[in-house]
Design a protein around this motif. Structure first.
Motif, PDB file in Angstrom:
ATOM      1  N   ASN A 110      52.393  43.447  12.552  1.00 33.53           N
ATOM      2  CA  ASN A 110      53.031  44.405  11.654  1.00 33.53           C
ATOM      3  C   ASN A 110      52.538  45.829  11.876  1.00 33.53           C
ATOM      4  N   ILE A 111      51.513  45.980  12.706  1.00 31.33           N
ATOM      5  CA  ILE A 111      50.899  47.297  12.828  1.00 31.33           C
ATOM      6  C   ILE A 111      50.922  47.819  14.254  1.00 31.33           C
ATOM      7  N   TYR A 112      50.391  47.029  15.175  1.00 30.74           N
ATOM      8  CA  TYR A 112      50.098  47.524  16.514  1.00 30.74           C
ATOM      9  C   TYR A 112      51.294  48.214  17.180  1.00 30.74           C
ATOM     10  N   GLY A 113      52.414  47.498  17.243  1.00 26.49           N
ATOM     11  CA  GLY A 113      53.576  48.007  17.961  1.00 26.49           C
ATOM     12  C   GLY A 113      54.089  49.339  17.438  1.00 26.49           C
ATOM     13  N   PHE A 114      53.824  49.602  16.156  1.00 29.32           N
ATOM     14  CA  PHE A 114      54.448  50.760  15.516  1.00 29.32           C
ATOM     15  C   PHE A 114      53.619  52.034  15.572  1.00 29.32           C
ATOM     16  N   VAL A 115      52.281  51.871  15.596  1.00 33.83           N
ATOM     17  CA  VAL A 115      51.460  53.073  15.462  1.00 33.83           C
ATOM     18  C   VAL A 115      50.464  53.267  16.597  1.00 33.83           C
ATOM     19  N   SER A 116      50.313  52.281  17.483  1.00 38.53           N
ATOM     20  CA  SER A 116      49.400  52.520  18.590  1.00 38.53           C
ATOM     21  C   SER A 116      50.163  53.284  19.668  1.00 38.53           C
ATOM     22  N   THR A 117      49.453  54.083  20.413  1.00 35.20           N
ATOM     23  CA  THR A 117      50.105  54.954  21.388  1.00 35.20           C
ATOM     24  C   THR A 117      50.960  54.160  22.360  1.00 35.20           C
ATOM     25  N   PHE A 163      53.685  58.319  17.172  1.00 31.15           N
ATOM     26  CA  PHE A 163      52.374  58.595  16.579  1.00 31.15           C
ATOM     27  C   PHE A 163      51.285  58.265  17.588  1.00 31.15           C
ATOM     28  N   THR A 164      50.372  59.170  17.742  1.00 30.51           N
ATOM     29  CA  THR A 164      49.299  58.869  18.669  1.00 30.51           C
ATOM     30  C   THR A 164      47.989  59.379  18.102  1.00 30.51           C
ATOM     31  N   ASN A 165      47.045  58.436  17.994  1.00 26.99           N
ATOM     32  CA  ASN A 165      45.769  58.749  17.353  1.00 26.99           C
ATOM     33  C   ASN A 165      44.708  57.915  18.070  1.00 26.99           C
ATOM     34  N   ALA A 166      43.853  58.599  18.806  1.00 28.47           N
ATOM     35  CA  ALA A 166      42.904  57.900  19.662  1.00 28.47           C
ATOM     36  C   ALA A 166      42.031  56.935  18.883  1.00 28.47           C
ATOM     37  N   LYS A 167      41.628  57.348  17.711  1.00 25.53           N
ATOM     38  CA  LYS A 167      40.732  56.514  16.919  1.00 25.53           C
ATOM     39  C   LYS A 167      41.462  55.233  16.509  1.00 25.53           C
ATOM     40  N   LEU A 168      42.699  55.404  16.097  1.00 28.66           N
ATOM     41  CA  LEU A 168      43.495  54.249  15.665  1.00 28.66           C
ATOM     42  C   LEU A 168      43.733  53.303  16.854  1.00 28.66           C
ATOM     43  N   ASP A 169      44.018  53.876  18.001  1.00 34.46           N
ATOM     44  CA  ASP A 169      44.213  53.050  19.187  1.00 34.46           C
ATOM     45  C   ASP A 169      42.975  52.193  19.462  1.00 34.46           C
ATOM     46  N   TYR A 170      41.836  52.837  19.361  1.00 34.42           N
ATOM     47  CA  TYR A 170      40.583  52.136  19.631  1.00 34.42           C
ATOM     48  C   TYR A 170      40.401  50.983  18.651  1.00 34.42           C
ATOM     49  N   ASN A 204      39.063  42.115   9.624  1.00 37.91           N
ATOM     50  CA  ASN A 204      39.274  42.708   8.299  1.00 37.91           C
ATOM     51  C   ASN A 204      38.766  44.138   8.259  1.00 37.91           C
ATOM     52  N   THR A 205      37.558  44.306   8.771  1.00 38.95           N
ATOM     53  CA  THR A 205      36.950  45.628   8.761  1.00 38.95           C
ATOM     54  C   THR A 205      37.795  46.610   9.573  1.00 38.95           C
ATOM     55  N   LEU A 206      38.188  46.137  10.757  1.00 38.94           N
ATOM     56  CA  LEU A 206      38.957  47.020  11.635  1.00 38.94           C
ATOM     57  C   LEU A 206      40.313  47.395  11.012  1.00 38.94           C
ATOM     58  N   TYR A 207      40.991  46.407  10.432  1.00 41.15           N
ATOM     59  CA  TYR A 207      42.311  46.707   9.856  1.00 41.15           C
ATOM     60  C   TYR A 207      42.192  47.616   8.645  1.00 41.15           C
ATOM     61  N   HIS A 208      41.077  47.496   7.912  1.00 44.08           N
ATOM     62  CA  HIS A 208      40.895  48.411   6.786  1.00 44.08           C
ATOM     63  C   HIS A 208      40.792  49.848   7.286  1.00 44.08           C
ATOM     64  N   ALA A 209      40.038  49.991   8.359  1.00 46.45           N
ATOM     65  CA  ALA A 209      39.892  51.331   8.946  1.00 46.45           C
ATOM     66  C   ALA A 209      41.248  51.836   9.447  1.00 46.45           C
ATOM     67  N   ALA A 210      41.988  50.959  10.080  1.00 50.53           N
ATOM     68  CA  ALA A 210      43.299  51.348  10.589  1.00 50.53           C
ATOM     69  C   ALA A 210      44.216  51.767   9.447  1.00 50.53           C
ATOM     70  N   MET A 211      44.179  50.984   8.374  1.00 51.89           N
ATOM     71  CA  MET A 211      45.059  51.243   7.240  1.00 51.89           C
ATOM     72  C   MET A 211      44.777  52.616   6.634  1.00 51.89           C
ATOM     73  N   GLN A 212      43.496  52.987   6.613  1.00 47.88           N
ATOM     74  CA  GLN A 212      43.155  54.294   6.045  1.00 47.88           C
ATOM     75  C   GLN A 212      43.806  55.423   6.841  1.00 47.88           C
ATOM     76  N   ILE A 213      43.762  55.278   8.152  1.00 51.65           N
ATOM     77  CA  ILE A 213      44.364  56.329   8.998  1.00 51.65           C
ATOM     78  C   ILE A 213      45.884  56.380   8.784  1.00 51.65           C
ATOM     79  N   ILE A 214      46.503  55.208   8.801  1.00 51.79           N
ATOM     80  CA  ILE A 214      47.970  55.147   8.641  1.00 51.79           C
ATOM     81  C   ILE A 214      48.372  55.721   7.291  1.00 51.79           C
TER      82      ILE A 214
END
Lengths: 318, 293, 533, 323
Positions: free
Chosen positions: C443-450, C459-466, C481-491
């Protein structure tokens, strides 16, 4: 007559060929990459390229056309996005529309010609005014709206008829009629309005024609004057009108089937447009155009049967 | 011996004809009514911004599907918009599509038809095949296809309707030109060495005008209904722009709860096209006495 | 009739890809066959809301197609009622090598395809090879990390991966895990016209636009559990007539009841209404960097929304999600602000601490509009559909944005055309749904990763890609869980997409029938259902 | 006693642009086996008068007066009674053989129809009799022609078919409305010959409506001249040709090419509009003899010689023509 029909058939072939080109180009001109429709949620450019290749969409248009047309000539319209043969799909849908159209034509012809004859015979009287006014109303009413109103009254309020759907005749004959009654009425009223006006005006001119006066002077009953001498000649005109109305009938079927959710040919057309199922759309429109041309040819045959001037001499100048 | 011809009144024949036509027209109450209603719809379309109580898109989420009241003459729709106002605004799309599509069809069809009928020969044959091809596609399928190709919008729907209506008009214009070409005054003009363009402009076109006017008045309601159909199918006017067809399309989901949403716009389409049809019928009657005698 | 939210559901769910296993729903109301006795025989008719596409799992895309496949094409893995992945044709969950590059799958023995040929590792290899190489295969991208398949013996299949890929097992629990009869594939005909897999039912016939019939298979290994003689899937795209048919007894199961009919059916004593909150979402994709087209290098787009993060926030705050749900969907959907649905176990950990405005905050939005420094901002909103429901959504948004001074013009666009424009980057904002995947990655990767193949936002955000790439490789729930929480904050802060709600599907089932199950994936599971005796 | 007596026949058409008075106060009689010629320019009401007798006019026509045939007033007879007379007792031959035959039916069918209707013949008998009739009107190869359509016949043959149809039931009166107008001169003569023949063989009374005085002189016993819906002169054929009284008749005679009559003259002016009946002699605007009286009163019919009636204030032969 042979020569006349041969000429007509030749012209029809040309029309069908040109139509197929128009269909093909028209479908390609639709915005919306067919590969996107086929790839669905998968929009990876690599996947799309593979799809284009798989469906031959990457080839030049003339090549695609020749491939499609030569297969179509052999009766193969290709596979649609569901991987089902387009020809088969169309064949399963046509009888439904045909049944609807036949019912509608029946309603239209019976009401239209009857009312037209009555109006012409009682010209200027109350029944004429009633008929001409209702024909005008029939022409002015948007048929899809009439359909909606019928649904509100007969399906939602009175619950007499099903609002939508289709049951095939062999499955349940009564239910089949119940489902088709409203759609056929909707489709038939428009036709009857047009036919009524045409019949009336054709009858009016035949009724004032010299040969009708002759018939009267012969002492024939009014009934045979009207039913035999006047009507026969009016029908010659009316037949061509029925032929010309065929396009309107197909158009009407598209929207009527849409409103009453009848899985016929018209709905298939809209589905194909909306889903951008290009093989299906090509097939559907080609069949519609061919069907139209063929039916017009049939109309010409009927016309020539009704009109001895064409039948015997082969000339089509009346 | 002097022979004096006094049987023909010495008045301008054109003025006389106009007077006769006006008298014939006024004697047809239905045609007069059609004319007045058609004018009313045209005015409604032009004046919608002034006379509509609300703007077309004004939503009121607290008054969804409201019944008619003092505030909302015909109630509100599923987004709380004033139905009466939307019908007034919707007249714009209908009238615009009706009139412009007809003008477009005429602009396309009349020159082609005249050329075919006037020059005959291979030009005529080629044009005849072309119209046959166009006619082979049912009107709505052409319109649906064009609307889909050009993208759905009022302008494109209008173009689609205009092009869709053209083939039939080409045939009519061709027939008229063919007949007029045989008229004595045209032959005389040809014999006098008038240029084709001049003959067409001076003799052919003016003499087919009454037929064309009648055809136009009949084509307008067809285009009005056509616009409604296309908009209903989502191929014409795009919401939130109001159009009667769009309103009907929206209303379809509420047939059971709020049938009035489907009733009012339908009546508007019906009255509008009926008015033009009545007008057209009246004009036909007075301009073409063959049908009345 | 095209009313109600059917069309919307179509947008959201209609074109599902392979791994789309769904998940989620709490309200999964599986009525397990137990209480009353089930009699054998009978035909169950299911009214489907859309027409399935090709019945060949290699190219199948639609949500409804998966419903039909459930009855006739079993998979290596399946979901249980709690959406856990469980073995189906496989004997156990795969053994994953330490380097996460080799999956060894043990197969069950004594299973036959519906044409009587044996199911074995060779068939698995043939099928997966087909998924990877067939021209136009839609499965390929779902399992693309698979580099080769071995069949060391009849009951062992070994998948070799080119890179670690944690969603693989979930993919094998959907269409990519359906194993096709090699004999049927070799026959040369179109597999879609006569599909043969392992399943309780085998394909009988299909009339396009009308119905698909499957009949009880004599070869099925668990045929004792199969009660029905046949299942007919009737295509009934009009929601009203579907409901009508259910009430009239013409069909026993109704797929996706339209919102206006839900209250009526809930009152009907002969019918059970089940609902499934889907794991998909409806959102607005904002064009931030898609200037030259999808995956063409992204650069800043000169639209008001792209220029100012303040304006995007204001745009979001102006939306009253509760009212949208009420006005457009009769209050039946699940308003939310995140790509993962509340029914997913991933939801809470990844969204904790993030605020979702279910109601509009007009005052704050106005202030932010001012703060953006853009005078009279305007947005063109492209709608991915020309149906009334989509139009209504557009108009409600337009009206809400007008209240905070953002002028929205709405362009309804035919779906495929809209995708074209979205991929080309010729849009400001695009209202489109996503059917959802079990794994949050889907639900996330395809839409917001570079490198995401669905990143129409550009949308392109190096931190989010990482973060997202890390989540793909990580196999523990906690670290993900930790990683997706971080991703969600950026999105949530950047708003390349604004999420509006999660669709909720409603199903009607006649009480005469037992054993029809609806899990969180929203699929109708009727293969073991039957009529009560 | 006369076969047909028409008295005070008036016909008015109601059109969009007001009433049109086509026939005004027409009276005449027709004897057994008599040939009556009715002449006048087109639009003078000749055809309308006779069609109105059999009530063949459209409904916009209002017919007044009486027409007694066989003790029945045709204008008031029941439709059924009238139909028994049409085609059986009184038959019509119309002006345009081209359009007066139904293009959609074979001619045999169209003639046979009358026979079956009035004489109750079987299909087969009707066909046999039809062939006889075609023979009677001198159509070659009648047994083949019987199965042809009107468009396959020449104009003269069509007119013969019309006549065959008219005489099929041996009627008392045959009304021939410009039977030769549309035909070549040679064919005209044949048709007139045929009509004379029919009168002699069958004793049918014939009304010959024409604008051609030459035709009348050939066949008619008596002549009736009409102008603008009124009878202006009536006389036995020789009397009329010898002593025409009405200036209009004089004008018509002047328009007939006759050997020794010098240049063919035209009647100046045009037939008046019939929208309003003038309270005057309708011919006055075109009449060289017109005076105040002609323009203010309608002249009555006066008998100027036995059986010779004229409606003119200044009757007499044309000075110029007489000279």
């Amino acid at each position: 007559m042979g020569g006349f029909l041969l000429r007509k058939a030749g012209a029809a072939l040309v029309v069908v060929f040109l139509s197929s080109v128009v269909v093909f180009i028209g479908v390609r001109a639709l915005p919306g990459d067919p590969a996107l429709a086929l790839g669905a949620e998968n929009r990876d450019p690599a996947v799309l390229a593979a799809i284009r290749q798989a469906y031959g969409l990457d080839q030049p248009l003339p090549v695609q056309y020749v491939k499609w047309a030569s297969r179509a000539l052999r009766g193969d319209l290709g596979l649609d996005a569901r991987q089902l043969p387009v020809g088969h799909t169309i064949i399963t849908r046509i009888p439904i529309t045909l049944e609807l159209a036949l019912l509608a034509v029946l309603i239209g012809v019976v009401i239209g010609i009857l009312a037209g004859v009555i109006a012409a015979v009682r010209r200027g009287k109350l029944s004429d005014h009633a008929a001409t006014t209702s024909a005008l109303v029939g022409l002015s009413v948007p048929h899809f709206w009439l359909g909606l109103m019928m649904i509100i009254v007969f399906a939602v309020d009175l619950r007499w008829l099903p609002a939508s759907g289709y049951v095939s005749f062999h499955e349940h004959p009564l239910s089949n009629l119940e489902h088709l009654l409203m759609p056929a009425l909707v489709l038939g009223t428009g036709l009857s309005a047009v036919l009524m006006r045409q019949t009336r005006s054709a009858m009016l001119s035949s009724l004032t024609a010299d040969y009708v006066r002759t018939a009267r002077a012969k002492g024939l009953s009014e009934r045979s004057v009207i039913a035999k001498h006047a009507l026969r000649n009016s029908l010659i005109t009316v037949t061509t009108v029925v032929g010309l109305q065929l396009g309107a009938l197909i158009s009407g079927a598209v929207i009527t089937e849409q409103i009453f959710v009848i899985p016929g040919f018209g709905r298939l057309t809209l589905e194909a447009v909306n889903e951008r199922d290009y093989t299906l759309l090509q097939g559907v429109v080609l069949v519609a155009a061919t069907g139209y041309v063929v039916v017009n040819l049939l109309v010409d045959v009927v016309y020539s049967l009704l009109n001895p001037r064409i039948r015997v001499s082969g000339s089509n100048t009346p | 011996m002097s022979f004096v011809d006094t049987s023909v009144a010495a008045i301008n024949p054109r003025a006389r004809r106009r007077r006769i036509l006006r008298r014939r027209f006024m004697r047809r109450p239905l045609a007069v009514a059609g004319f007045l209603v058609a004018i009313a719809f045209v005015l409604a379309a032009i004046l919608a911004p002034v006379i509509a109580p609300y703007s077309a898109g004004a939503t009121d989420f607290n008054a969804l599907l409201a019944h008619s009241s003092r505030h909302h003459l015909l109630g509100t729709d599923e987004l709380g918009r004033d139905v009466f106002s939307r019908i007034l605004w919707g007249a714009r799309a209908s009238i615009e599509a009706g009139v412009l599509a007809t003008l477009l069809a005429m602009a396309v069809a009349v020159p082609i038809g005249i050329v075919a009928g006037y020059y005959r020969g291979w030009v005529d044959a080629a044009i005849a095949r072309l119209t046959d091809v166009l006619l082979a596609f049912p009107f709505l399928i052409v319109a649906v296809g064009l609307a889909a190709i050009l993208g759905p919008s009022l302008t494109n729907a209008t173009i689609a309707l205009g092009i869709g209506a053209a083939p039939a008009l080409i045939r009519i214009a061709r027939g008229e030109a063919l007949a007029l070409r045989e008229e004595d005054y045209v032959r005389a003009a040809v014999a006098n060495g008038a240029s084709d363009l001049r003959i067409i402009a001076r003799h052919v076109l003016p003499n087919m005008l009454s037929t064309l006017i009648v055809q136009a008045t009949v084509a307008i309601p067809a285009a009005i209904i056509g616009e409604a159909v296309l908009s209903f199918l989502g191929l014409g006017v795009q919401p939130p722009t109001p159009s009667w067809g769009v309103m009907l399309s929206d209303a379809q989901s509420y047939l059971a709860q709020a049938p009035r949403l489907a009733i009012y716009p339908g009546i508007a389409i019906f009255l509008c096209s009926l008015s033009f049809n009545l007008l057209g019928d009246g004009l036909r009657d007075i301009l073409d006495p063959r049908t009345t005698r | 009739m095209r009313g109600s939210f059917k069309r919307f559901a179509f947008l959201a769910l209609g074109l599902v890809l392979v791994g789309a296993l769904t998940a989620a729903v709490a309200a999964a109301r599986g009525t397990k066959s137990s209480a009353s006795k089930i009699r054998n025989g009978g035909t169950l008719t299911i009214g489907l809301a859309e027409e399935p596409d090709a019945l060949d799992p290699t190219i199948a895309r639609t949500f409804v197609g998966r419903i039909v496949f459930l009855a006739m094409c079993e998979k290596l893995y399946d979901l249980d009622s709690h959406l856990n992945i469980v073995p189906q044709l496989a004997a156990a969950l795969p053994q994953v090598s330490k380097d996460k590059l080799t999956y060894t799958i043990k197969l069950r023995k004594g299973i036959k395809f519906n044409d009587g040929t044996p199911f074995n590792a060779a068939a698995v290899k043939t099928t997966i090879d087909r998924y990877l190489t067939f021209k136009g295969s839609v499965r390929k991208s779902e399992i693309s990390p698979i580099s080769s398949v071995d069949a060391p013996n009849a009951t062992t299949a070994v998948l070799h991966l080119s890179a670690p890929y944690s969603p693989l097992t979930a993919q094998l629990a959907d269409r990519a895990g359906m194993i096709l009869s090699p004999k049927a594939l070799a026959s040369g005909g179109s597999f879609a016209q006569n599909p043969v897999c392992v399943g309780p039912f085998s394909f009988k016939d299909r009339v396009a636009g009308d119905h698909i019939t499957v009949v009880k298979s004599p070869f099925y290994y668990g045929k004792a559990k199969v009660h029905l003689a046949s299942i007919v899937y009737r295509i009934m795209t009009d929601p009203s007539s579907r409901t009508q048919a259910l009430r009239a007894g013409d069909i026993q199961v109704e797929d996706r009841i339209q919102s206006t009919d839900v209250p009526t059916l809930q009152k009907d004593k002969s019918v059970t209404v089940s609902k499934a909150i889907t794991i998909g979402y409806q959102g607005l994709t904002l064009n931030l960097g898609n200037k030259n087209g999808l995956l063409k290098p992204y650069s800043t787009v000169d639209t008001d929304l792209a220029r100012s993060q303040f304006l995007r926030t204001a745009f979001d705050l102006a939306l009253d999600r509760t009212t949208i749900n009420k006005v457009v969907f009769g209050g039946l959907n699940q308003p939310d602000c995140f790509p993962i649905a509340p029914v997913s176990p991933w939801y809470k950990p990844s969204t904790k601490g993030l605020k979702c405005n279910l109601h509009a905050n007009v005052d704050l939005a106005k202030k932010l509009v001012k703060a953006s420094g853009i005078s009279s901002p305007s947005v063109n909103l492209m709608l991915g559909g020309t149906d009334p429901v989509t139009a209504r959504l557009g108009q409600v948004i337009q009206s809400m944005e007008a209240a905070v001074g953002i002028k929205v013009s709405v362009t309804p666009t035919q779906f495929t055309t809209a995708l074209n424009r979205a991929d080309a980057g010729t849009f400001d904002a695009f209202a489109i749904g996503w059917s959802g995947r079990v794994d949050p990655d889907g639900n996330i990767y395809g839409f917001v990763s570079t490198k995401g193949t669905l990143n129409d936002s550009g949308f392109t955000n190096a931190k989010l890609d990482y973060i997202l790439n890390g989540a793909r490789k990580s196999l523990t729930t906690k670290s993900r869980n930790t990683l997706y929480h971080a991703a969600m904050q950026i999105i949530h802060a950047q708003r390349p997409l604004i999420y509006l709600y999660h669709p909720v599907n409603y199903y009607g089932i006649t009480k005469k029938v037992t054993g029809v199950q609806i899990f969180g994936d929203g699929l109708i599971r009727a293969q073991f259902a039957g009529y009560a005796s | 006693m006369s076969l047909l007596a028409v008295d005070g026949l008036s016909v008015r058409f109601d059109t969009d642009d007001g009433p049109v008075h086509a026939v005004d106060q027409l009276s005449f009689t027709l004897g057994e086996s008599e040939v009556l010629g009715v002449v006048g320019e087109s639009g003078c009401g000749k055809s309308v008068s006779f069609m109105s007798l059999l009530r063949l006019l459209p409904e916009t026509a209002t017919v007044e007066g009486s027409a007694t045939f066989d003790g029945i007033d045709l204008l008031r007879a029941s439709p059924a009674r009238l139909r028994a007379i049409r085609g059986r007792k009184i038959a019509f031959v119309f002006q345009e053989p081209m359009t007066s035959l139904n293009p959609a039916f074979k001619i045999g069918n169209q003639i046979g129809e009358v026979l079956r209707r009035h004489l109750d013949l079987s299909r087969r008998d009707a066909r046999r009799r039809t062939i006889e009739l075609l023979e009677l009107v001198r159509i070659p190869a009648p047994d083949q022609r019987v199965d042809e359509y009107p468009h396959q016949l020449s104009g003269g043959m069509r007119q013969r078919v019309m006549i065959a149809m008219a005489v099929a039931c041996d009627p008392k009166i045959l009304i021939a409305d410009e039977p030769t107008t549309a035909l070549d001169v040679t064919i005209q003569a044949g048709i007139l010959d045929l009509m004379r023949d029919i009168r002699e063989r069958l004793g049918t009374a014939i009304v010959l409506i024409t604008h051609n005085l030459g035709v009348v002189a050939d066949v008619a016993d008596r002549v009736l001249v009409m102008y603008a819906g009124r009878k202006v002169e009536e006389a036995p054929v020789h009397e009329l040709f010898a002593r025409p009284q009405h200036p209009y008749t004089n004008g018509l005679l002047g328009a007939v090419p006759r050997p020794g009559a010098g240049r063919l003259r035209e009647i100046p002016g045009r037939v008046p509009s019939l929208a309003e009946l003038p309270v005057a002699c309708a011919f006055a605007p075109r009449c060289p003899r017109a005076d105040q009286l002609s323009r203010s009163q309608v002249p009555d019919l006066r008998e100027v010689a036995p059986q010779h009636h004229v409606a003119c204030f200044h009757p007499g032969p044309d000075a110029e023509a007489a000279a």
